[in-house]
Write a protein that holds these residues in place. Structure first.
Motif, PDB file in Angstrom:
ATOM      1  N   ILE A   1       0.579  -1.333   0.329  1.00  0.00           N
ATOM      2  CA  ILE A   1       0.026  -0.339  -0.216  1.00  0.00           C
ATOM      3  C   ILE A   1       0.906   1.431  -0.113  1.00  0.00           C
ATOM      4  O   ILE A   1       0.496   1.772  -0.886  1.00  0.00           O
ATOM      5  CB  ILE A   1      -0.695  -0.047   1.663  1.00  0.00           C
ATOM      6  CG1 ILE A   1      -1.786  -0.765   1.261  1.00  0.00           C
ATOM      7  CG2 ILE A   1      -1.265   1.526   1.027  1.00  0.00           C
ATOM      8  CD1 ILE A   1      -2.740  -0.808   2.852  1.00  0.00           C
ATOM      9  N   ALA A   2       1.885   0.971   1.090  1.00  0.00           N
ATOM     10  CA  ALA A   2       2.953   2.482   0.675  1.00  0.00           C
ATOM     11  C   ALA A   2       3.695   2.252  -0.630  1.00  0.00           C
ATOM     12  O   ALA A   2       3.710   3.919  -1.060  1.00  0.00           O
ATOM     13  CB  ALA A   2       3.859   1.883   2.135  1.00  0.00           C
ATOM     14  N   GLU A   3       4.079   1.976  -1.200  1.00  0.00           N
ATOM     15  CA  GLU A   3       4.461   2.100  -2.180  1.00  0.00           C
ATOM     16  C   GLU A   3       4.053   2.772  -2.985  1.00  0.00           C
ATOM     17  O   GLU A   3       3.673   2.944  -4.426  1.00  0.00           O
ATOM     18  CB  GLU A   3       4.872   0.215  -2.564  1.00  0.00           C
ATOM     19  CG  GLU A   3       6.544  -0.261  -2.438  1.00  0.00           C
ATOM     20  CD  GLU A   3       7.344  -1.039  -2.433  1.00  0.00           C
ATOM     21  OE1 GLU A   3       5.948  -1.821  -3.224  1.00  0.00           O
ATOM     22  OE2 GLU A   3       8.422  -1.734  -1.929  1.00  0.00           O
ATOM     23  N   GLY A   4       2.104   1.541  -4.090  1.00  0.00           N
ATOM     24  CA  GLY A   4       1.225   2.029  -3.976  1.00  0.00           C
ATOM     25  C   GLY A   4       1.381   3.746  -3.816  1.00  0.00           C
ATOM     26  O   GLY A   4       0.763   4.437  -5.039  1.00  0.00           O
TER      27      GLY A   4
ATOM     28  N   ARG B   1      -8.383   5.059  -5.356  1.00  0.00           N
ATOM     29  CA  ARG B   1     -10.082   4.573  -5.908  1.00  0.00           C
ATOM     30  C   ARG B   1      -9.201   3.395  -5.955  1.00  0.00           C
ATOM     31  O   ARG B   1      -9.407   2.588  -6.061  1.00  0.00           O
ATOM     32  CB  ARG B   1     -10.580   5.363  -6.813  1.00  0.00           C
ATOM     33  CG  ARG B   1     -11.963   4.424  -6.294  1.00  0.00           C
ATOM     34  CD  ARG B   1     -12.767   4.579  -8.128  1.00  0.00           C
ATOM     35  NE  ARG B   1     -13.117   6.219  -7.129  1.00  0.00           N
ATOM     36  CZ  ARG B   1     -13.825   7.241  -7.970  1.00  0.00           C
ATOM     37  NH1 ARG B   1     -12.560   7.236  -8.483  1.00  0.00           N
ATOM     38  NH2 ARG B   1     -13.404   8.390  -7.756  1.00  0.00           N
ATOM     39  N   GLU B   2      -8.183   3.502  -6.890  1.00  0.00           N
ATOM     40  CA  GLU B   2      -7.898   2.252  -7.359  1.00  0.00           C
ATOM     41  C   GLU B   2      -7.144   1.311  -6.722  1.00  0.00           C
ATOM     42  O   GLU B   2      -7.132  -0.428  -5.704  1.00  0.00           O
ATOM     43  CB  GLU B   2      -6.548   2.733  -8.583  1.00  0.00           C
ATOM     44  CG  GLU B   2      -6.199   0.967  -9.245  1.00  0.00           C
ATOM     45  CD  GLU B   2      -7.342  -0.071  -9.268  1.00  0.00           C
ATOM     46  OE1 GLU B   2      -6.550  -1.299  -9.229  1.00  0.00           O
ATOM     47  OE2 GLU B   2      -8.430   0.769  -9.855  1.00  0.00           O
ATOM     48  N   VAL B   3      -5.826   1.375  -5.146  1.00  0.00           N
ATOM     49  CA  VAL B   3      -5.619   1.463  -4.120  1.00  0.00           C
ATOM     50  C   VAL B   3      -6.869   1.075  -3.421  1.00  0.00           C
ATOM     51  O   VAL B   3      -7.009  -0.400  -2.663  1.00  0.00           O
ATOM     52  CB  VAL B   3      -4.658   2.236  -3.316  1.00  0.00           C
ATOM     53  CG1 VAL B   3      -4.435   1.724  -2.517  1.00  0.00           C
ATOM     54  CG2 VAL B   3      -3.354   3.115  -4.630  1.00  0.00           C
TER      55      VAL B   3
ATOM     56  N   PRO C   1     -12.499  -4.709  -2.760  1.00  0.00           N
ATOM     57  CA  PRO C   1     -13.494  -4.293  -4.241  1.00  0.00           C
ATOM     58  C   PRO C   1     -14.957  -3.729  -3.896  1.00  0.00           C
ATOM     59  O   PRO C   1     -15.332  -4.605  -3.030  1.00  0.00           O
ATOM     60  CB  PRO C   1     -13.270  -5.651  -5.259  1.00  0.00           C
ATOM     61  CG  PRO C   1     -11.720  -6.481  -5.036  1.00  0.00           C
ATOM     62  CD  PRO C   1     -12.470  -5.720  -3.123  1.00  0.00           C
ATOM     63  N   GLY C   2     -14.858  -2.582  -4.898  1.00  0.00           N
ATOM     64  CA  GLY C   2     -16.344  -2.212  -4.854  1.00  0.00           C
ATOM     65  C   GLY C   2     -17.681  -3.032  -4.901  1.00  0.00           C
ATOM     66  O   GLY C   2     -18.295  -2.941  -4.916  1.00  0.00           O
TER      67      GLY C   2
END
Length: 751
Positions: free
Chosen positions: A554-557, A605-607, A613-614
């Motif tokens: 998550i941090a890298e993203g 939003r992608e992360v 997932p929605g």
């Protein structure tokens, strides 16, 4: 008062028949001096119409009649197993003689004593010579080792019609003076006396010189004080209205045999030997050519415990002529609830006529041995001639049947206890857990094989130790063990074992209060939990590493995608703040900043969608997985075939997220490492719960390497930790590529 078992009630009924035939006043008491039985003569004497077994003490039964409890011979008889007696005077010149003898009832939990009360003259009067039959004194006889008469008293003539001098001069064999049918019973008593030196009693019928018969109650003892052995007989005459009646003395003979048979059963070295002696005695007294009994064994099949058939004895499997098969064939015709009597087989219409005639039986009697409405076996007797069975002989068979029934029930109990003991020993010795039996003061009484392996001590060493020596327990207060175990079943064994060598071993223990060798003890089961603790440690470590990996991703993203956009946005803000710009430039910068913000929003939003997932929240597991598979298929790199068939299973939100993340991880592993071109994904229900199967056609993976401690990747370890955390079960499928089946326990939707 404890309830009386059915088997004991049957024994009481049988012995009641026996003592009711005695004209003396008779009661039967147990070793607690409780009255078990009383015959009609005794009840009439003391004005009691009926008694309830074990309700009265003998003192209560006699009330103030006896008044001689301090001289009571019952305890002496129980202690020595010898016949005892004493005399007490009730009125001047008249008294009572009380004689006690062990009654071999065959019970394990108590002993019975038969107490006979006989009215007689005072001791002084007994010295006077009797003038008629009712006043005849006791006949005193001394026999040598060969059973010849060597000494007698003056009452010889009344018994035999011979003078004292004639008898002592001729020294006849005592057995020659008896009625022939009493010879064997007398010899059996002599044999029993030689074995244990106990004094015995029986009734005898002697043959007078005028060929009439004279009966007496005989007390027989042995004298080994000198170099030679002598037998001392004291015979009291029987003076009843039936005196001289052959039928009456036949009944006496049957009663003697009952006593002899019970003694044979008690004194026999083995059960088989006791059964054989009983059968031979029954055959002798009833003049039977066929005699034996059946016992219902395993599978409700009847087996012949012993049978005498036309001079040949059969037992266990010793039956070369298949005679037992003929006997066993009779059982299907025997009556379940009553005895079967056939007086003349040849002219009967019985279904077993041919079977009986094959065994040379002309008169037949069988009697069921029942316990708690269950037929345990049968006693059967066959005579070679037609015979009308009198009630006395039917009663004889009934009493003998009760004695045999008690032994059969004891035999069943012993076999059942043996099986239970063998099962316990098998479980005890082969348990994968360490098992100890500990006394209430902590001493180890028993230990199994696993306990020796775990502690490093051999069994002999363990049995010398206290539980506190091999366990670590905080504040182990052995004085509180009994209270704690009875009140709360708390562990008292500690949480660690201290072996002979090495580190302390963590254990999980369970305790239960039991009886061991007649005393309270504690059964302790200790389970080695080292392996479980290692698995728990690995699971915690794997979960922690998985969480760290997810945080890093998550941090890298955010760093790689959102960070540059925010940095660019700051540049534009600085330009707007520090530079004089024309209106057109301001609008251009504003549009660019708006684009950057929109791009940042899309990236966040992608992360977020990757995390949750929605479509999973909005439409459920099936649509989310299907959407993910479609995106993979659109790349054209690999093809995923997805099949979903779940109708009656309720899925919690947490489990949906776990399944979705596992499917993504498994498919990503196949894409990255398996060199696969196709993946089959199936989600369906089975009897255990929800099953997820992923199978690819790739090159497979090295499972042992991935699960080893040295492997740095998290792939399969991460999957296993997630499955275990949700009580799932993983199975590696036997396929060409790689296949994995995961089953999660779920709840079914009902109604």
């Amino acid at each position: 008062m404890q309830p009386i078992s059915n088997s004991k009630n049957q024994l009481i009924s049988s012995w009641q028949i026996f003592i009711d035939k005695l004209d003396e006043e008779v009661i039967v008491v147990n070793d607690q001096h409780q009255v078990v039985l009383a015959n009609d003569s005794a009840k009439n004497r003391f004005g009691i119409h009926s008694i309830q077994s074990y309700k009265y003490s003998c003192k209560k039964f006699y009330e103030h009649f006896c008044e001689a409890c301090e001289h009571c011979p019952i305890d002496e008889t129980l202690k020595s197993h010898k016949t005892s007696s004493f005399f007490f005077e009730k009125t001047a010149g008249k008294g009572y003689e009380v004689t006690t003898i062990i009654l071999p009832a065959g019970l394990e939990d108590e002993e019975w004593v038969m107490c006979t009360l006989k009215q007689t003259r005072s001791h002084n009067d007994l010295k006077e010579k009797a003038q008629n039959v009712s006043d005849i004194g006791n006949w005193q006889v001394t026999l040598d080792e060969s059973l010849r008469v060597v000494k007698t008293n003056q009452y010889t003539f009344q018994f035999l019609g011979l003078t004292k001098q004639t008898l002592e001069k001729n020294k006849p064999l005592f057995t020659d003076l008896l009625a022939p049918e009493y010879e064997n019973s007398f010899l059996e008593i002599i044999k029993a006396i030689n074995n244990n030196n106990y004094t015995r009693q029986l009734r005898l019928l002697v043959n007078r010189r005028d060929n009439s018969y004279y009966g007496g109650n005989a007390t027989i003892g042995i004298n080994n004080s000198g170099e030679s052995t002598y037998y001392e007989l004291r015979i009291s005459p029987i003076s009843f209205p039936e005196f001289g009646s052959r039928e009456y003395y036949d009944n006496i003979r049957l009663q003697n045999f009952i006593y002899i048979i019970t003694q044979q059963m008690v004194q026999s070295q083995t059960v088989s030997e006791g059964y054989r002696d009983i059968i031979y005695s029954i055959a002798e007294v009833l003049e039977a050519n066929v005699c034996g009994f059946l016992h219902q064994g395993a599978g409700r099949q009847y087996q012949v415990e012993g049978a005498l058939v036309n001079g040949t004895y059969y037992f266990n499997e010793h039956d070369p002529t298949k005679t037992k098969d003929k006997i066993r064939a009779l059982t299907s015709y025997l009556k379940q609830d009553d005895y079967l009597i056939i007086s003349a087989v040849s002219i009967s219409n019985s279904e077993i006529k041919e079977s009986l005639l094959q065994l040379k039986i002309e008169s037949f009697l069988s009697y069921p041995l029942k316990h708690q409405n269950r037929t345990v076996g049968y006693i059967f007797i066959g005579l070679p001639y037609a015979f009308v069975w009198p009630e006395s002989k039917i009663d004889f068979v009934r009493i003998i049947g009760s004695i045999i029934l008690q032994n059969l029930l004891q035999q069943e109990t012993r076999e059942k206890l043996k099986r239970l003991n063998e099962n316990f020993i098998n479980i005890f010795d082969n348990s994968s857990d360490a098992v100890f039996i500990v006394s209430l003061n902590g001493q180890i009484l028993e230990a199994n094989q696993t306990s020796t392996v775990l502690t490093g001590y051999n069994k002999r060493e363990l049995l010398k130790k206290n539980v506190s020596e091999i366990s670590k327990a905080e504040k182990l207060d052995l004085a509180q063990v009994q209270y704690e175990m009875l009140q709360s079943q708390q562990m008292i064994f500690g949480t660690e074992l201290i072996p002979r060598k090495g580190e302390k071993i963590p254990v999980e223990t369970r305790e239960k209060m039991i009886r061991y060798q007649g005393k309270l003890a504690i059964l302790v089961i200790a389970r080695d939990v080292r392996h479980r603790r290692e698995i728990n440690r690995m699971m915690v470590q794997t979960i922690s590493e998985t969480q760290d990996k997810e945080r890093k991703r998550i941090a890298e993203g955010l760093h790689d995608n959102v960070g540059p956009l925010l940095s660019t946005l700051r540049i534009y803000i600085d330009l707007l703040r520090n530079t004089e710009l024309v209106q057109q430039e301001i609008e251009d910068y504003s549009n660019k900043m708006n684009d950057i913000i929109n791009e940042a929003i899309d990236t966040v939003r992608e992360v977020s969608r990757n995390l949750m997932p929605g479509v999973l929240n909005d439409f459920g597991l099936k649509e989310a997985v299907s959407d993910f598979c479609n995106k993979i298929n659109q790349t054209g790199v690999i093809r995923v075939y997805f099949k979903y068939s779940v109708d009656n299973t309720k899925l919690e939100d947490n489990l949906k997220n776990v399944i979705y993340s596992l499917i993504k991880e498994l498919i990503n592993n196949s894409i990255k490492h398996a060199q696969a071109s196709e993946i089959e994904l199936r989600i369906h229900e089975n009897a255990e719960g929800l099953q997820v199967e992923v199978v690819d056609n790739g090159i497979g993976i090295d499972i042992e390497r991935q699960l080893s401690k040295s492997y740095k990747g998290l792939g399969l370890k991460n999957i296993l930790s997630k499955v275990n955390a949700n009580s799932g079960k993983v199975t590696i499928l036997d396929v060409d590529g790689f296949g994995l089946s995961i089953v999660f326990p779920t709840k079914k939707i009902t109604g």
